[in-house]
Design a protein around this motif. Structure first.
Motif, PDB file in Angstrom:
ATOM      1  N   LEU A1153     -13.735  25.912   2.393  1.00  0.00           N
ATOM      2  CA  LEU A1153     -13.096  25.035   1.410  1.00  0.00           C
ATOM      3  C   LEU A1153     -12.124  24.068   2.075  1.00  0.00           C
ATOM      4  CD1 LEU A1153     -12.925  24.388  -1.568  1.00  0.00           C
ATOM      5  CD2 LEU A1153     -11.042  25.986  -1.779  1.00  0.00           C
ATOM      6  N   PHE A1154     -11.311  24.575   3.007  1.00  0.00           N
ATOM      7  CA  PHE A1154     -10.346  23.689   3.669  1.00  0.00           C
ATOM      8  C   PHE A1154     -10.828  23.407   5.085  1.00  0.00           C
ATOM      9  CE2 PHE A1154      -7.834  25.822   0.426  1.00  0.00           C
ATOM     10  CZ  PHE A1154      -7.215  24.723  -0.171  1.00  0.00           C
ATOM     11  N   MET A1155     -10.872  22.122   5.438  1.00  0.00           N
ATOM     12  CA  MET A1155     -11.244  21.765   6.806  1.00  0.00           C
ATOM     13  C   MET A1155      -9.965  21.702   7.639  1.00  0.00           C
ATOM     14  SD  MET A1155     -13.226  20.780   9.264  1.00  0.00           S
ATOM     15  CE  MET A1155     -14.812  20.033   8.981  1.00  0.00           C
ATOM     16  N   HIS A1156      -9.961  22.407   8.761  1.00  0.00           N
ATOM     17  CA  HIS A1156      -8.796  22.378   9.655  1.00  0.00           C
ATOM     18  C   HIS A1156      -8.733  21.006  10.337  1.00  0.00           C
ATOM     19  CE1 HIS A1156      -6.130  23.381  12.957  1.00  0.00           C
ATOM     20  NE2 HIS A1156      -5.810  24.499  12.321  1.00  0.00           N
ATOM     21  N   GLY A1162     -18.135  20.023  12.127  1.00  0.00           N
ATOM     22  CA  GLY A1162     -18.422  19.385  10.847  1.00  0.00           C
ATOM     23  C   GLY A1162     -19.917  19.281  10.615  1.00  0.00           C
ATOM     24  N   THR A1163     -20.280  18.723   9.462  1.00  0.00           N
ATOM     25  CA  THR A1163     -21.695  18.527   9.155  1.00  0.00           C
ATOM     26  C   THR A1163     -21.915  17.029   9.013  1.00  0.00           C
ATOM     27  OG1 THR A1163     -21.454  20.503   7.827  1.00  0.00           O
ATOM     28  CG2 THR A1163     -23.528  19.318   7.647  1.00  0.00           C
ATOM     29  N   ARG A1327     -20.571  27.836  -2.282  1.00  0.00           N
ATOM     30  CA  ARG A1327     -20.128  26.966  -1.184  1.00  0.00           C
ATOM     31  C   ARG A1327     -20.976  25.703  -1.063  1.00  0.00           C
ATOM     32  NH1 ARG A1327     -20.172  31.265   3.566  1.00  0.00           N
ATOM     33  NH2 ARG A1327     -22.130  31.781   2.518  1.00  0.00           N
ATOM     34  N   VAL A1328     -22.072  25.597  -1.855  1.00  0.00           N
ATOM     35  CA  VAL A1328     -22.926  24.409  -1.720  1.00  0.00           C
ATOM     36  C   VAL A1328     -22.151  23.119  -1.977  1.00  0.00           C
ATOM     37  CG1 VAL A1328     -24.979  23.238  -2.554  1.00  0.00           C
ATOM     38  CG2 VAL A1328     -25.008  25.707  -2.250  1.00  0.00           C
ATOM     39  N   PRO A1329     -21.419  23.012  -3.119  1.00  0.00           N
ATOM     40  CA  PRO A1329     -20.705  21.742  -3.355  1.00  0.00           C
ATOM     41  C   PRO A1329     -19.692  21.447  -2.240  1.00  0.00           C
ATOM     42  CG  PRO A1329     -20.281  23.309  -5.147  1.00  0.00           C
ATOM     43  CD  PRO A1329     -21.283  23.941  -4.270  1.00  0.00           C
ATOM     44  N   ILE A1330     -19.015  22.490  -1.720  1.00  0.00           N
ATOM     45  CA  ILE A1330     -18.014  22.259  -0.662  1.00  0.00           C
ATOM     46  C   ILE A1330     -18.686  21.604   0.538  1.00  0.00           C
ATOM     47  CG2 ILE A1330     -16.354  23.365   0.866  1.00  0.00           C
ATOM     48  CD1 ILE A1330     -16.206  25.668  -1.087  1.00  0.00           C
ATOM     49  N   MET A1331     -19.859  22.119   0.917  1.00  0.00           N
ATOM     50  CA  MET A1331     -20.532  21.589   2.094  1.00  0.00           C
ATOM     51  C   MET A1331     -20.951  20.131   1.874  1.00  0.00           C
ATOM     52  SD  MET A1331     -20.183  23.970   4.150  1.00  0.00           S
ATOM     53  CE  MET A1331     -20.976  23.213   5.544  1.00  0.00           C
ATOM     54  N   CYS A1332     -21.353  19.796   0.639  1.00  0.00           N
ATOM     55  CA  CYS A1332     -21.745  18.412   0.354  1.00  0.00           C
ATOM     56  C   CYS A1332     -20.550  17.474   0.499  1.00  0.00           C
ATOM     57  CB  CYS A1332     -22.299  18.278  -1.049  1.00  0.00           C
ATOM     58  SG  CYS A1332     -23.774  19.271  -1.281  1.00  0.00           S
ATOM     59  N   TRP A1333     -19.410  17.882  -0.078  1.00  0.00           N
ATOM     60  CA  TRP A1333     -18.220  17.024   0.044  1.00  0.00           C
ATOM     61  C   TRP A1333     -17.817  16.907   1.507  1.00  0.00           C
ATOM     62  CZ3 TRP A1333     -15.589  20.784  -3.891  1.00  0.00           C
ATOM     63  CH2 TRP A1333     -16.176  20.623  -5.161  1.00  0.00           C
ATOM     64  N   GLY A1334     -17.891  18.042   2.220  1.00  0.00           N
ATOM     65  CA  GLY A1334     -17.494  18.062   3.629  1.00  0.00           C
ATOM     66  C   GLY A1334     -18.353  17.124   4.464  1.00  0.00           C
ATOM     67  N   SER A1335     -19.669  17.133   4.191  1.00  0.00           N
ATOM     68  CA  SER A1335     -20.562  16.280   4.978  1.00  0.00           C
ATOM     69  C   SER A1335     -20.240  14.816   4.718  1.00  0.00           C
ATOM     70  CB  SER A1335     -22.010  16.575   4.615  1.00  0.00           C
ATOM     71  OG  SER A1335     -22.845  15.751   5.378  1.00  0.00           O
ATOM     72  N   LEU A1416      -9.617  16.904   2.276  1.00  0.00           N
ATOM     73  CA  LEU A1416      -8.998  17.369   1.038  1.00  0.00           C
ATOM     74  C   LEU A1416      -9.131  16.290  -0.045  1.00  0.00           C
ATOM     75  CD1 LEU A1416      -7.286  19.538  -0.360  1.00  0.00           C
ATOM     76  CD2 LEU A1416      -5.253  18.353   0.443  1.00  0.00           C
ATOM     77  N   LEU A1417      -8.875  15.035   0.355  1.00  0.00           N
ATOM     78  CA  LEU A1417      -8.953  13.929  -0.601  1.00  0.00           C
ATOM     79  C   LEU A1417     -10.361  13.843  -1.196  1.00  0.00           C
ATOM     80  CD1 LEU A1417      -7.840  11.205  -1.811  1.00  0.00           C
ATOM     81  CD2 LEU A1417      -8.842  10.099   0.186  1.00  0.00           C
ATOM     82  N   VAL A1418     -11.362  13.843  -0.329  1.00  0.00           N
ATOM     83  CA  VAL A1418     -12.742  13.693  -0.815  1.00  0.00           C
ATOM     84  C   VAL A1418     -13.076  14.845  -1.759  1.00  0.00           C
ATOM     85  CG1 VAL A1418     -15.147  13.711  -0.085  1.00  0.00           C
ATOM     86  CG2 VAL A1418     -13.474  12.376   1.194  1.00  0.00           C
ATOM     87  N   SER A1419     -12.716  16.073  -1.360  1.00  0.00           N
ATOM     88  CA  SER A1419     -13.071  17.213  -2.215  1.00  0.00           C
ATOM     89  C   SER A1419     -12.356  17.140  -3.558  1.00  0.00           C
ATOM     90  CB  SER A1419     -12.723  18.530  -1.515  1.00  0.00           C
ATOM     91  OG  SER A1419     -13.304  18.542  -0.237  1.00  0.00           O
TER      92      SER A1419
END
Length: 1755
Positions: A1153-1156, A1162-1163, A1327-1335, A1416-1419
């Motif tokens: 959920l949180f990217m360090h 990253g993806t 965790r699917v939506p988290i990974m999409c936002w992260g990518s 964090l902003l994107v998510s």
């Protein structure tokens, strides 16, 4: 086992410690029989120290051995404590001027191409850098190990033999003084004693052959039953076979077996079992049984442990001796004396001889130890080097025979020392004269090739594998012969002459066995059944090529030797011919009144051979007679009158006719073996001693006989005699409608014969044939190579013949004939021919292949057309022949030649009646041209009153004789000039007539009036000039007309565009593929754009039409229509990582959920931008899968893509993809279509509202979980929870998308989740939506990084594939929540929000320092609609976006201030406190209070504001990209240009105040409490107290490591790198990771590790830890870049190192010095930054199928 040994070992230790080295040495000094004393000591102690258990303990053994065994010897030798004794010896010694450093495997070695006597003279890196050669032309190679540095050896270098370090030691060398004078008498005596005993002991024990007992004087009292099963190395069995066998035989694991196998391969032997005799014997029988099926079994011995102990100590002793003699030259001299002293048994009984002769019986480890000792002793002492050389030569035959039958490689054989001895010129001469070395080598060689046919020639019929193996080994003898001959003697003694000629006799014997070997007969009727063996003979020829040239060079350097050699060679040739001439009937030929007797012989019917080394050697010597002028000085000593020219030319002529017939297709049925032989005969590797010499031999023959006779013999051998001797035969021949093939064949044969005549007359660039020198010969080769096309340096070098020193001599002349063009980012540097050299071009150059000739002709004609010149390619002016060959030119004006020319021209004139070809005519014209050039030369160089006998012009003007009155050649040429069917040759005929007129003028004019000669030509010239002028005028008119039309057209075009402006505007927007400037509509310059918030600029959405690449159908992108998708590739990435050591332990439980902020992994999503219908793609992908299943049943090769992982190639551009992104309209417009009220809450109110909503949601969830059973109570609970106004948690919004689009949203989401976390796909996972936002966030960040690094503007023209990818990715991420569970997304939002606004129920959120704010902003922004859709209070989505953005921005500012490095840069001069600076200071003070004053002292406000601005810039840029793609607001034009920092423009676009700190002031009521809560976190305290670290901003851009400028320093670094696993062993393929700089031991068993259940090599394993699956490596020994992705994908890429000629050298084959090319390295870095490594590999594997077969995972 170890535990049982422990007490025993401790007991042992005590007895050892009591044994004092000093006392033992004292005892020895007193002893009467020293040998017995020492042996008893060894017999007692050695077995107690070594070999006590199954596994060796090297450290402990060495320590004890030093103490108990070597210590006493050192005391005895020094007579005092060795700690003091050895340094004393060292001081007394004078340092050596020889370097003698022995090379390790893979160490760089340098050879100077200007000064080395031969290529084997090399320097180590240290000496090279300190020598004069570093500024010369040098070659750099990596050593195979085992040679040594030649610095200080005056015989190895023409100049500069010493480097700076060794030069200091040369001052005292007056005469060779005896090094023993520096030692005292008693030291000499003691050293002599101890060396003699120890050396003898070591030799005895190493060459001992019984396995079960020891030599008598070492026997132990009680013999234990402990044995070793010892496995030995051989070069027959593979690693795999050995590992498999060991697992079976000794029940070990695979890891242990690999360990055993590695040691066996490295040291030559290893014990694999320890125990009693029976136990070991059983293992031995299993190993032997298992490995004896196909080949001979592995060598295994069961050896008694005490014997192994003594042998191990023997090796230790030899190394010890090597290190002791390093202290003093005197000690070295004593050891050499001991080693070379004759033993009691006479011949070959010295210790050195005994070791050498049992070399092939020793194992690898023992060999290398004693070879090292020989190198550091015998070869470093010049006196004993000579004595050793003599011993080596005496035993040469035996050593070579041992080597041939031995199965170890050459570098492990003592025979390999020949390179250290034979290449020293003085030693080589001495061995030739005293030991007759040359003869010995050749005789030994002949003895090994025993297969002969009836005539005594070599026969290589059907080689067996074993014979081929032997043959390869025997070739090393040729190498030794090369070493001996490599430097020619400047001064000859009679003894040397005598011995050299003796060797020459032996050499002729060898060549005689080759003369006529592998004879062939033409197959008629049916194809040959078995291809005959031809390679062995050619291998032999190739290996001998240099030897033959060198023998000729030796002969040339002394007149007496040359004359003797010539006679001997002629004698042998006579013998060879003696056997041939019987039984062939003589016949008489006559043409034009000339007749000659010859024999009847048809190449197409009899046997013929391509191997004629004796004739060719004679040809070479004959030319040398001419070149050295011996032929004119001592004609009486030469047997020139005995020569029979017809005999000399017979065989070479047959060989050339054979080539002609093969070209004519008459030998097709003889298969490929013949084609290959002809290829090599002309090939640059062999032609020097084959084809070239055959031409020389014919030239020799022709120059000694009547040219008419020669031509008739030639016609007869070409089987064309009938055609030219019978008038009108040609007519009959074509009218009897004969077989078309026969006509074709005869035409080709005539062409080939004319070509041969052209070569005989025209090829006079060999010194000795023509009056030229060697450089002119090379120049001519280069000119003709470059006239085909411009070439790179390496191509040119390959096309030129090398001499024995691997030199072509090209560099000396290339500047005079060519220009060099430097390379760009790809490609290589090229040489282009200088225009003035084109006149030397000869179309019929004899080294052109057919293809090259036609290419060159085309290129040269094209060039002449471009320069508006005549396109004729006349023969160039040639240098004159040497006197010995002067009569050769008469062939051109001989009657038979004129008859041949006349006949062919006649055919061309009456072109319908005869079978003829244009090439034939072209060759005749060329010959006529050559004759005219020749006559012109003769006339111009004629002396006064000297009659020129060359009268070609007169002869071609005369018509034929009476009976058939054929017209003259000249008349026919004039007729042909106007023939319409000969357009191509007109220029040439015109040139001939012009030259003819010029010659006539010279003939007619007396020498006094040279003016007249130009008249005729002037007339012709002027008429042609008129022609030219007319043509030019017409061309000019045409050009003007063209320009006028073009201007009219562009004018019309402009009008059309002006009138239809709107139309064009639209097409630009629709067409997504034109490099999209990111504005989506006409930009009005005055407006300012705002990308988010209630004030967001509203842009009318244009309809978007796209075309599917699979079905070519056009469709509009709509919410409810069928889905359109982009091919995309999702990959994990560490390109932005600041911490590569982080590793997800258990991906199933990991919460992303949180990217360090260290972005450790990253993806990244990339796309090639090609669009398909979702259903078309589905069909395509299914077919790919089916194809893959079918293919798997057929072949087990990897494809370049892995279908099981969902990979496929884009159907249009074959770009690797593994999923598809759906194309969507801007999703925000679809969600926020609800009413917006005007009064929107401010930040503080908004945070309160959201917090209340979150609280309500959480209490509802708690209630639901508590009261699931009773549904009726549910409604009551709803009322109990107090809901904020307008919030309806039970409302579930409708999904606006069609089923098809929803399916695609899920597909891409699941793919991102699967790849990003490396887990199995599961679309339900929270965790699917988290990974999409992260990518989405990570991809935007990586693109922002690339743009910043390249200083490109943020919204400049992005490539369309990037633009499409970002737009689709952002819109997809914004729409993905509609297919995820609403509760899940809401839960994510609550937790994300809690990290900024604390909340009781979430206490496990990370501290503010450990969150990447952009992620964090994107998510938050993308998860917010899930909450907002249930809020009917009128707060718009835009308001939420704006507040979230402001909140995150403030958190980021706090982050920056907390982590900013606040050192003062002395920048106070700008300390003009503006409002920004003051505001920043105020904020810093608040932080100071909140953190309990742990924050550093307050720096200047200006400094703080500067670090805030710099730190937040990347975040603002990423946010601008994100909101631009999310809301579709075009970027303001200010940001679209590069240059300024755009800070203000960005703030306006993102509706931020330019003074960012205002955000805090405007919302101070809530911000102060938030800041306090952020700063109170424990982690923040720890950071500020220095107990942990945090990422500081702005983050530095990651770069690949810095590479050194000079490649050799990399090689040096790698040669010092030893494999981390196998204890100090040198790595075979050291490979450098370019991302983190780690050196890895690639491609070896020792470093394989297990990864996901498979064994993988070090590089593959490293890619997973360092690059999450992708890696960039440099293979140091090969100098190539390696890209790896996953386990099955990889490719080689051209390295960033270039030589001076702009070429890479993959494999370091050429050895030119290499330097770093920054641009190419940047290009590799750019590929890495753009995440294109995998794509690059995909393209490479598609383009080159061989790459697919490589097991990349083992690298």
């Amino acid at each position: 086992m170890a535990s049982e040994l422990e007490p025993e070992v401790q007991g042992l230790d005590r007895t050892f410690l009591e044994c004092s080295a000093e006392e033992t040495a004292g005892k020895w000094l007193q002893a009467t029989d020293l040998t017995r004393e020492v042996y008893q000591h060894l017999a007692h102690y050695v077995p107690r120290i070594y070999c006590r258990g199954p596994n060796p303990f090297p450290q402990k053994e060495d320590m004890l051995a030093q103490h108990v065994l070597l210590g006493p010897m050192e005391w005895y030798l020094c007579g005092e404590d060795p700690e003091f004794g050895f340094p004393k010896l060292e001081q007394a010694n004078k340092p050596s001027h020889l370097c003698g450093r022995v090379f390790k495997v893979g160490e760089p070695t340098y050879s100077c191409r200007d000064c080395a006597v031969d290529p084997t003279c090399v320097l180590c890196m240290e000496c090279f850098l300190g020598s004069i050669h570093r500024d010369h032309r040098y070659r750099m190679t990596t050593s195979g190990g085992g040679g040594f540095c030649d610095c200080g050896d005056t015989e190895a270098w023409k100049e500069g033999p010493y480097c700076q370090k060794h030069e200091l030691n040369t001052s005292e060398i007056e005469e060779e003084e005896d090094p023993l004078v520096r030692l005292s008498e008693d030291v000499i005596a003691r050293t002599y004693n101890i060396f003699a005993i120890m050396f003898r002991y070591a030799v005895e024990i190493l060459t001992w052959e019984k396995e079960n007992e020891l030599p008598a004087d070492l026997k132990m009292v009680e013999k234990s039953d402990t044995y070793y099963c010892m496995l030995f190395n051989d070069e027959v069995h593979t690693y795999e076979q050995v590992i498999y066998t060991l697992q079976k035989a000794v029940n070990c694991t695979q890891k242990e077996a690999i360990g055993f196998a590695t040691t066996v391969d490295r040291d030559g032997r290893r014990s694999v079992r320890y125990g009693d005799f029976q136990y070991c014997e059983q293992a031995k029988s299993v190993i032997v049984r298992n490995t004896s099926r196909q080949t001979k079994p592995l060598k295994v011995q069961v050896m008694h442990s005490s014997l192994v102990a003594h042998q191990n100590f023997g090796l230790k002793l030899l190394s010890w001796l090597g290190s002791i003699i390093g202290y003093s030259d005197g000690l070295r001299r004593i050891l050499c004396q001991v080693g070379l002293q004759e033993g009691p048994d006479g011949e070959n009984s010295s210790l050195v001889d005994r070791l050498m002769l049992s070399d092939s019986k020793l194992w690898k480890g023992a060999r290398s130890v004693y070879h090292q000792l020989f190198m550091s002793s015998l070869l470093m002492d010049l006196k004993y080097k000579k004595l050793f050389a003599v011993r080596f030569a005496k035993n040469y035959e035996r050593l070579q025979s041992d080597y041939v039958t031995d199965d170890h490689d050459r570098e492990f054989s003592v025979a390999d020392l020949s390179v250290q001895i034979f290449t020293v010129p003085s030693l080589a001469r001495m061995l030739i004269t005293e030991e007759n070395l040359m003869t010995i080598i050749i005789k030994t060689f002949m003895d090994h090739l025993r297969h002969r046919d009836g005539q005594g020639r070599f026969q290589f019929e059907r080689y067996t594998a074993l014979q081929a193996f032997k043959f390869r080994r025997v070739q090393s003898l040729i190498l030794d012969l090369k070493y001996v001959l490599i430097s020619r003697p400047a001064v000859w003694s009679d003894e040397l002459r005598h011995k050299f000629l003796e060797g020459f006799d032996a050499f002729l014997e060898l060549l005689k066995c080759m003369q006529g070997m592998d004879p062939i007969t033409r197959q008629v009727g049916q194809h040959i059944e078995m291809e005959p063996e031809w390679e062995a003979a050619f291998t032999l020829q190739m290996k001998l090529t240099h030897i033959i040239s060198m023998v000729q060079d030796w002969c040339a350097s002394d007149e007496k030797v040359l004359i003797e050699a010539y006679k001997k060679c002629l004698g042998v040739l006579m013998q060879c011919h003696g056997g041939f001439t019987d039984g062939e009937q003589p016949i008489t030929l006559s043409i034009c009144g000339h007749s000659v007797e010859t024999i009847r012989y048809c190449v197409s019917q009899e046997k013929v051979s391509i191997h004629l080394p004796v004739s060719r050697l004679l040809a070479g010597l004959h030319v040398l007679l001419s070149r050295s002028e011996v032929a004119y000085k001592f004609p009486e000593l030469l047997p020139l009158s005995e020569l029979s020219p017809p005999m000399l030319i017979e065989h070479p002529l047959r060989c050339l006719v054979l080539c002609a017939q093969v070209h004519a297709g008459m030998w097709r049925r003889n298969g490929f073996s013949l084609v290959n032989q002809i290829y090599y005969y002309h090939n640059v590797k062999c032609r020097r001693e084959m084809f070239d010499k055959d031409i020389m031999m014919l030239q020799t023959g022709v120059s000694m006989m009547d040219p008419n006779h020669f031509l008739m013999i030639m016609l007869s051998r070409f089987e064309l005699y009938q055609i030219f001797s019978t008038p009108d035969y040609g007519k009959r021949f074509s009218s009897e409608i004969t077989h078309k093939d026969v006509i074709q064949q005869n035409n080709t044969l005539i062409e080939e014969m004319l070509y041969l005549i052209i070569m005989l007359v025209g090829e006079r660039f060999i010194p000795g044939v023509g009056q030229v020198n060697a450089t002119e010969e090379i120049k001519r080769e280069i000119i003709h190579q470059l006239s085909i096309k411009p070439m790179a340096h390496s191509e040119l070098v390959k096309s030129l013949p090398e001499d024995e020193n691997k030199e072509t001599g090209m560099e000396n002349v290339i500047e005079t004939v060519a220009h060099f063009k430097k390379p760009g980012l790809t490609g290589r540097g090229m040489y282009e021919l200088k225009p003035e050299c084109a006149k030397e071009f000869n179309l019929y150059f004899y080294h052109f292949s057919r293809a090259e000739q036609s290419k060159a002709e085309e290129a040269q004609r094209k060039l002449r057309r471009q320069n508006r010149e005549d396109t004729a390619l006349p023969p160039p002016v040639l240098p004159p022949f040497c006197p010995l060959f002067a009569s050769l030119v008469n062939i051109l004006q001989s009657d038979v030649m004129l008859c041949i020319m006349g006949t062919i021209l006649q055919w061309a004139v009456e072109h319908n009646g005869y079978a003829w070809s244009e090439s034939m005519l072209q060759r005749v014209l060329h010959l006529i041209g050559m004759a005219l050039q020749e006559e012109k030369q003769h006339l111009e160089n004629a002396m006064e009153e000297h009659v020129v006998t060359f009268t070609f012009t007169q002869k071609i003007s005369k018509p034929g004789e009476a009976p058939n009155n054929s017209p003259s050649i000249l008349a026919m040429l004039e007729t042909l000039q106007n023939a319409p069917y000969l357009e191509v040759h007109k220029d040439m005929i015109r040139w001939i007539l012009k030259t003819f007129n010029a010659i006539k003028k010279i003939r007619e004019s007396s020498p006094t009036s040279p003016v007249a000669e130009t008249e005729g030509t002037i007339m012709e010239e002027s008429s042609r000039d008129k022609d030219k002028a007319e043509r030019k005028r017409k061309a000019e008119i045409a050009r003007l007309r063209r320009e006028k039309i073009m201007a009219q057209m562009s004018e019309m075009q402009r009008h059309f565009i002006d009138e239809n402006k709107e139309l064009f505007q639209q097409t630009l927007e629709l067409d997504g593929s034109s490099s999209a400037v990111l504005d989506s509509g006409p930009v009005v310059s005055g407006t300012t754009f705002t990308a988010l918030g209630p004030a967001q600029t509203q842009v009318s959405e244009h309809r978007q039409f796209v075309t599917c690449i699979l079905c070519q159908e056009e469709q509009e992108v709509k919410v409810e229509s069928k889905a359109m998708v982009l091919a995309a590739f999702v990959q994990r990435s560490t390109v932005l990582s600041k911490n590569r050591s982080k590793f997800i332990q258990d991906p199933e439980k990991y919460d992303p959920l949180f990217m360090h902020p260290d972005l450790s992994c990253g993806t990244h999503t990339g796309s090639c931008g090609h669009i398909m219908h979702a259903h078309c793609w589905q069909r395509y992908f299914d077919s790919v899968q089916n194809k893959e299943q079918r293919r798997q049943q057929r072949l087990r090769l990897h494809m370049s893509y892995d279908v099981e992982n969902g990979e496929f190639l884009c159907p249009l551009c074959e770009c690797l993809s593994n999923t598809v992104i759906p194309l969507l309209l801007p999703p925000r417009n679809i969600f926020s279509s609800r009413l917006n009220f005007s009064d929107q809450p401010n930040l503080t109110q908004w945070i309160r509202i959201i917090s209340q909503q979150i609280k309500a949601l959480q209490s509802l969830r708690k209630e639901e979980n508590a009261s699931i059973p009773a549904s009726s109570e549910n409604s009551k609970n709803m009322e109990e929870v107090e809901l904020p106004q307008g919030f309806r948690p039970d409302f579930h919004p409708q999904n606006p998308y069609s089923e098809n689009i929803k399916e695609m949203l899920t597909t891409f989401g699941t793919a991102t989740y699967k790849v990003g976390l490396k887990v199995h796909p599961n679309e339900e996972d929270p965790r699917v939506p988290i990974m999409c936002w992260g990518s989405c966030a990570y991809t935007i960040q990586s693109i922002e990084r690339i743009l910043s690094d390249e200083d490109k503007p943020l919204f400049g023209p992005l490539p369309c594939r990037l633009d499409d990818c970002l737009r689709s990715l952002t819109r997809f991420a914004a729409a993905h929540w509609t297919v995820a569970s609403l509760l899940v997304v809401q839960r994510h939002f609550c937790k994300l929000f809690a990290s900024l606004v604390p909340n009781d129920s979430h206490d496990d959120v990370p501290c503010i320092l450990d969150i990447d704010m952009f992620h964090l902003l994107v998510s938050l922004v993308l998860a917010f609609p899930a909450l907002q859709c249930q809020d009917f209070s009128g707060i718009s989505l835009g308001t939420g976006d704006l507040h979230i953005f402001h909140l995150v921005t403030m958190a980021h500012i706090v982050q920056i201030l907390l982590t900013s490095c606040t050192e003062e840069n002395g920048m106070d001069q700008e300390n003009l406190t503006g409002e920004e600076e003051l505001a920043t200071l105020t904020l810093y003070k608040i932080l100071h209070q909140c953190t309990g004053s742990a924050l550093k002292e307050i720096p200047s406000g200006w400094h703080l504001w500067r670090s805030v601005r710099a730190g937040i810039m990347p975040f603002l840029k990423c946010s601008a990209l994100f909101f631009h793609y999310l809301n579709g607001v075009p970027a303001p034009s200010d940001i679209q240009v590069s240059g300024a920092s755009h800070f203000e423009h960005l703030c306006n676009y993102l509706s931020l105040p330019t003074n960012l700190i205002c955000l805090f002031q405007e919302n101070s009521e809530i911000m102060n409490s938030l800041i306090e809560s952020w700063c109170r976190n424990n982690e923040v305290k720890q950071y500020l107290e220095g107990e942990r670290d945090a990422v500081s901003y702005p983050r530095e851009s990651n770069k690949l490591i810095d590479l050194p400028e000079d490649y050799s320093s990399l090689i040096n670094q790698a040669s010092n790198f030893s494999c981390p696993k196998s204890g100090g062993d040198k790595s075979r393929a050291p490979t450098l990771c370019l991302v983190c700089g780690t050196l890895l031991c690639s491609q070896s068993y020792c470093c394989q590790t297990e990864l996901e259940g498979e064994d993988v090599g070090a590089c593959t394993a490293h890619t997973y830890s360092c690059g999450s699956g992708a890696g960039i490596f440099l293979r140091v020994r090969e100098c190539q870049v390696l890209f790896l992705a996953g386990k099955t994908k990889g490719c080689f890429y051209s390295p960033p190192y270039l030589d001076d000629y702009g070429e890479t050298d993959q494999g370091l084959r050429r050895g030119n010095p290499l330097h770093l090319c920054r641009d190419r390295f940047k290009k590799i870095q750019k590929l890495w930054h753009q995440h294109s490594i995998t794509e690059e590999i995909g393209h490479a594997q598609e383009a080159n199928q061989t790459l697919v077969g490589i097991d990349w995972q083992h690298l």
